[in-house]
Design an enzyme around this catalytic site. Sequence first.
Site, short mmCIF file in Angstrom:
data_model
loop_
_atom_site.label_atom_id
_atom_site.label_comp_id
_atom_site.label_asym_id
_atom_site.label_seq_id
_atom_site.Cartn_x
_atom_site.Cartn_y
_atom_site.Cartn_z
N GLY A 43 0.84 -1.20 0.00
CA GLY A 43 0.00 0.00 0.00
C GLY A 43 0.88 1.24 0.00
O GLY A 43 0.54 2.27 0.59
N ALA A 44 2.02 1.14 -0.70
CA ALA A 44 3.07 2.16 -0.61
C ALA A 44 2.76 3.44 -1.37
O ALA A 44 3.46 4.44 -1.21
CB ALA A 44 4.40 1.58 -1.10
N GLY A 49 1.24 5.23 3.00
CA GLY A 49 2.33 4.48 2.35
C GLY A 49 3.46 5.35 1.85
O GLY A 49 4.64 4.99 2.00
N ASN A 129 -11.55 -2.93 3.80
CA ASN A 129 -10.20 -3.26 4.23
C ASN A 129 -10.03 -4.71 4.65
O ASN A 129 -8.94 -5.29 4.48
CB ASN A 129 -9.76 -2.33 5.37
CG ASN A 129 -9.51 -0.91 4.88
OD1 ASN A 129 -9.61 -0.63 3.69
ND2 ASN A 129 -9.22 0.00 5.80
N ILE A 152 -1.17 -2.13 9.91
CA ILE A 152 -1.62 -0.75 10.13
C ILE A 152 -3.07 -0.59 9.66
O ILE A 152 -3.83 0.20 10.22
CB ILE A 152 -0.71 0.24 9.38
CG1 ILE A 152 0.68 0.29 10.06
CG2 ILE A 152 -1.32 1.63 9.29
CD1 ILE A 152 1.71 1.12 9.31
N ASP A 185 -1.21 5.57 19.05
CA ASP A 185 -1.88 5.87 20.31
C ASP A 185 -0.85 6.30 21.37
O ASP A 185 -1.09 7.21 22.15
CB ASP A 185 -2.66 4.64 20.81
CG ASP A 185 -3.68 4.16 19.79
OD1 ASP A 185 -4.24 5.01 19.07
OD2 ASP A 185 -3.91 2.94 19.70
N ARG A 188 0.52 9.83 20.48
CA ARG A 188 -0.43 10.87 20.88
C ARG A 188 -0.45 11.05 22.38
O ARG A 188 -0.43 12.18 22.89
CB ARG A 188 -1.83 10.50 20.37
CG ARG A 188 -2.01 10.70 18.88
CD ARG A 188 -3.38 10.22 18.43
NE ARG A 188 -3.59 10.55 17.03
CZ ARG A 188 -4.25 9.78 16.16
NH1 ARG A 188 -4.78 8.63 16.57
NH2 ARG A 188 -4.40 10.15 14.91
N HIS A 212 -7.21 -0.62 19.35
CA HIS A 212 -6.79 0.52 18.53
C HIS A 212 -7.99 1.21 17.89
O HIS A 212 -8.01 1.48 16.71
CB HIS A 212 -5.80 0.03 17.46
CG HIS A 212 -5.21 1.13 16.62
ND1 HIS A 212 -4.50 2.18 17.14
CD2 HIS A 212 -5.24 1.33 15.27
CE1 HIS A 212 -4.10 2.98 16.16
NE2 HIS A 212 -4.55 2.50 15.02
N MET A 263 0.58 8.74 11.39
CA MET A 263 0.54 7.28 11.33
C MET A 263 1.79 6.72 10.65
O MET A 263 2.34 5.71 11.09
CB MET A 263 -0.72 6.81 10.58
CG MET A 263 -0.91 5.29 10.57
SD MET A 263 -1.08 4.54 12.20
CE MET A 263 0.43 3.58 12.28
#
Length: 349
Positions: A43-44, A49, A129, A152, A185, A188, A212, A263
Site C-alpha cells: 500500500g506504498a 504508504g 479493508n 496498520i 496511540d 499521541r 486501537h 501514522m
Amino acid sequence: MRSAISRSLRLHVSSKCISDHHLLLRRGFASEASPDRKVTVLGAAGGIGQPLALLMKLNPLVSRLALYDIAGTPGVAADVSHINTRSQVAGYVGEEQLGQALEGSDVVIIPAGVPRKPGMTRDDLFNINAGIVKSLSAAIAKYCPNALVNMISNPVNSTVPIAAEVFKKAGTYDEKKLFGVTTLDVVRAKTFYAGKAKAPVAEVNVPVVGGHAGITILPLFSQATPKANLPEDEIKALTKRTQDGGTEVVEAKAGKGSATLSMAYAGAIFADACLKGLNGVPDVIECSFVQSNVTDLPFFASKVRLGKNGVEEVLGLGPLSEYEKQGLESLLPELKASIEKGIKFANQS
C-alpha cells in the site's frame, strides 16, 4: 606566531580526524555492522504508504525496500530511490508482482486500504479493508511466511485476527510474528501528556493498552513518566483526546484525508523497533496489539519485548488506577466483538 599557527593546524587536523572517524562510524553502521534486511510496504502509494516509504528509506537498518501497490508504485519508488541512503528501492505494481515484492522480506508493513472520512467509524472501513487484508495475508503466507507482519490497516482490532486466521489455514501462523501497530496511540498520549505535564516530550513515556479504536484505546497515565500528578479531570480529558485523536485529524482535514503523516511516523517507529529486535538489540519494548494472555481475550495491546523471533515476551499491565480499571472493564466487550468479527470474516468462504 609560529606556535599559534601550528597549534591551529594541529586543532584543524585533529578535528578533521574526529570528523572522518564519525563518518566512517556512520558508514560502518549503515553497511557493515547492520545485517541485510528487506522491508516491504504493502500500500506504498497511498496516504500513509508514501511518507512511510520515505521514512523507511531513511532508516539505516534497511538494506532493501520493496514498495507495492495496485497502482502508482513505480513513481513512488523512483522518487525515494534518489535519496542518498543505504537501501536499494524497488517498486512493484499489481497482483502479478506481489510475490516478487514479498519474497525474502524480514518485515512486511501493511498500510493498504481506504482511509477514514468525516463521519466514518473504523467499522465502516471493515468491509473494504477486511478483504484487502485477507488477500495480502494469503500472499504473505505463500511468499514470506517467516516475516514479521506489522498491521496498520484499520480496523486493527479486526484485521489482526483476520491475518492470524489466514496464516493458521496456511499452516504458517506464528503468534510471535504478527503485530497490530498501535504506536500512534502511544505517540499521541506522549505528546498530549507532555503538554499538560510541562515535561520535555522526548523524555515522556506512556504505555497504551487495549485495542486501537475509540474506547478500546486505554492510555495508562498513572504509569506515565516523568510523574506529574495531574488532577483526575485532566487525566480523563487526556484519555478522551488520545482515544479520539484520529477523529480530531479527520475533522481538521475536512474530508481531505486522515492521520496519514503521524501514522506513517508511528509505523516507522514500530518497524524500526522490530528491526532492532531482529538484529539482537536488547530491551526493545513497544506497545502492540498481539496474541496475548494478559486478559481473557485472544488479542490485546500491551507492552511487548521484541527480539530475534519477534515477540520475546508479552508484558503485564502493571498497577492500574481506579479510573483505568473502569476503562479496562468498559473496553473488553467492544474489543471482543471486533476480534470475533475479524475471525468470522476470515473463516467465511
